[in-house]
Design a protein around this motif. Structure first.
Motif, PDB file in Angstrom:
ATOM      1  N   TRP A   3      23.332  35.233  58.673  1.00 14.96           N
ATOM      2  CA  TRP A   3      22.491  34.286  58.001  1.00 14.96           C
ATOM      3  C   TRP A   3      23.657  33.190  57.633  1.00 14.96           C
ATOM      4  CZ3 TRP A   3      19.745  34.739  52.653  1.00 14.96           C
ATOM      5  CH2 TRP A   3      18.807  34.087  52.602  1.00 14.96           C
ATOM      6  N   GLN A   4      24.715  33.308  57.303  1.00 15.07           N
ATOM      7  CA  GLN A   4      25.674  32.425  56.766  1.00 15.07           C
ATOM      8  C   GLN A   4      26.285  31.511  57.968  1.00 15.07           C
ATOM      9  OE1 GLN A   4      28.697  34.964  55.186  1.00 15.07           O
ATOM     10  NE2 GLN A   4      28.514  34.251  53.149  1.00 15.07           N
ATOM     11  N   GLN A   5      25.876  31.892  59.128  1.00  8.91           N
ATOM     12  CA  GLN A   5      25.975  31.178  60.589  1.00  8.91           C
ATOM     13  C   GLN A   5      24.839  30.438  60.954  1.00  8.91           C
ATOM     14  OE1 GLN A   5      27.972  34.266  62.957  1.00  8.91           O
ATOM     15  NE2 GLN A   5      29.930  34.369  61.728  1.00  8.91           N
ATOM     16  N   ALA A  57      17.917  36.365  60.864  1.00  8.34           N
ATOM     17  CA  ALA A  57      18.766  37.120  59.984  1.00  8.34           C
ATOM     18  C   ALA A  57      18.410  37.093  58.549  1.00  8.34           C
ATOM     19  CB  ALA A  57      20.208  37.144  60.240  1.00  8.34           C
ATOM     20  N   GLY A  58      18.126  35.902  58.324  1.00  9.55           N
ATOM     21  CA  GLY A  58      17.716  35.380  56.791  1.00  9.55           C
ATOM     22  C   GLY A  58      16.334  35.972  56.611  1.00  9.55           C
ATOM     23  N   CYS A  82      19.689  30.956  46.749  1.00 17.17           N
ATOM     24  CA  CYS A  82      20.385  31.964  47.344  1.00 17.17           C
ATOM     25  C   CYS A  82      20.659  31.325  48.831  1.00 17.17           C
ATOM     26  CB  CYS A  82      19.611  33.246  47.822  1.00 17.17           C
ATOM     27  SG  CYS A  82      20.540  34.408  48.832  1.00 17.17           S
ATOM     28  N   HIS A  83      20.022  30.906  49.723  1.00 15.77           N
ATOM     29  CA  HIS A  83      20.203  30.148  50.996  1.00 15.77           C
ATOM     30  C   HIS A  83      21.358  28.851  50.585  1.00 15.77           C
ATOM     31  CE1 HIS A  83      19.768  27.087  54.305  1.00 15.77           C
ATOM     32  NE2 HIS A  83      19.727  28.448  54.702  1.00 15.77           N
ATOM     33  N   GLN A  84      21.220  28.136  49.473  1.00 18.91           N
ATOM     34  CA  GLN A  84      21.853  27.068  49.179  1.00 18.91           C
ATOM     35  C   GLN A  84      23.365  27.602  48.966  1.00 18.91           C
ATOM     36  OE1 GLN A  84      19.596  25.358  46.230  1.00 18.91           O
ATOM     37  NE2 GLN A  84      18.546  24.070  47.454  1.00 18.91           N
TER      38      GLN A  84
END
Length: 214
Positions: free
Chosen positions: A13-15, A20-21, A56-58
């Protein structure tokens, strides 16, 4: 995708791996919803859940894996709720000219009882209402312990306090909850039944809140 561990999903998700997110959202939607369930009104809960996942995503790139993803997202939820409480307090101050201190405010002060009761039995309703009458910091501590079944170290991570402080506060929090239940119970039998199995009633309430989005 659904058999991958949180750590790997988070790395993806970080990529910017959107599936995945989405899987992490599916897994942790019930956790975040439970966090807000007994603190916010039914008209606010979904907005707070959405704000938590957005924040969280930010903040994904700031997460370094020092703790589990569950404790990370609960920290985010806690910050979102703190902002919500500040807005509500500002509104009350504007209307009444006074703002109660944070250790006096309870969920019952902030919002009407949310949704329909999610577990059968007067004992479940009594436990939910008892929690809502406690100061928010105490309610939060007990719900992390009973509903999320977090360890002392995990609760310490979410609340950002020493683990020893968690243990001492839990002891005091249980005593205060018992006192509130004694005040609210409709009969000695109802009180005894509730106090005899707090863990069991908490699990039943948790099961009733485990609604996952489509």
């Amino acid at each position: 995708m659904n058999d991958l561990p949180d750590e790997l999903l988070l790395q993806r998700w970080q990529q910017d791996d959107k599936p995945a997110g989405k899987e992490l959202y599916r897994r942790y939607f019930p956790v975040v919803r439970r966090y807000f369930y007994n603190k916010a009104g039914s008209d606010e809960c979904d907005d707070l859940v959405g704000a938590t996942f957005l924040r969280c995503h930010q903040g994904l790139q700031t997460f370094r894996g020092e703790a589990s993803f569950k404790t990370f997202i609960l920290k985010v939820a806690r910050n979102v709720f703190a902002d919500h409480c500040r807005r509500r307090a500002h509104h009350r101050k504007h209307l009444a000219g006074v703002t109660p201190s944070s250790d006096e405010v309870s969920a019952r002060d902030l919002a009407k009882s949310p949704f329909s009761i999610v577990a059968d039995g007067q004992q479940a309703r009594l436990l939910l209402e008892g929690l809502r009458t406690l100061p928010l910091e105490i309610q939060e501590l007990l719900e992390l312990f009973y509903w999320e079944e977090l360890s002392g170290s995990e609760i310490a991570s979410v609340l950002e306090i020493p683990e020893g402080t968690v243990r001492s506060r839990l002891k005091s929090a249980r005593r205060q909850l018992t006192e509130r239940l004694e005040q609210l119970a409709g009969s000695p039998e109802e009180l005894a039944s509730t106090l005899s199995d707090l863990d069991g009633w908490a699990r039943k309430i948790r099961a009733g809140m485990n609604r996952t989005p489509e």
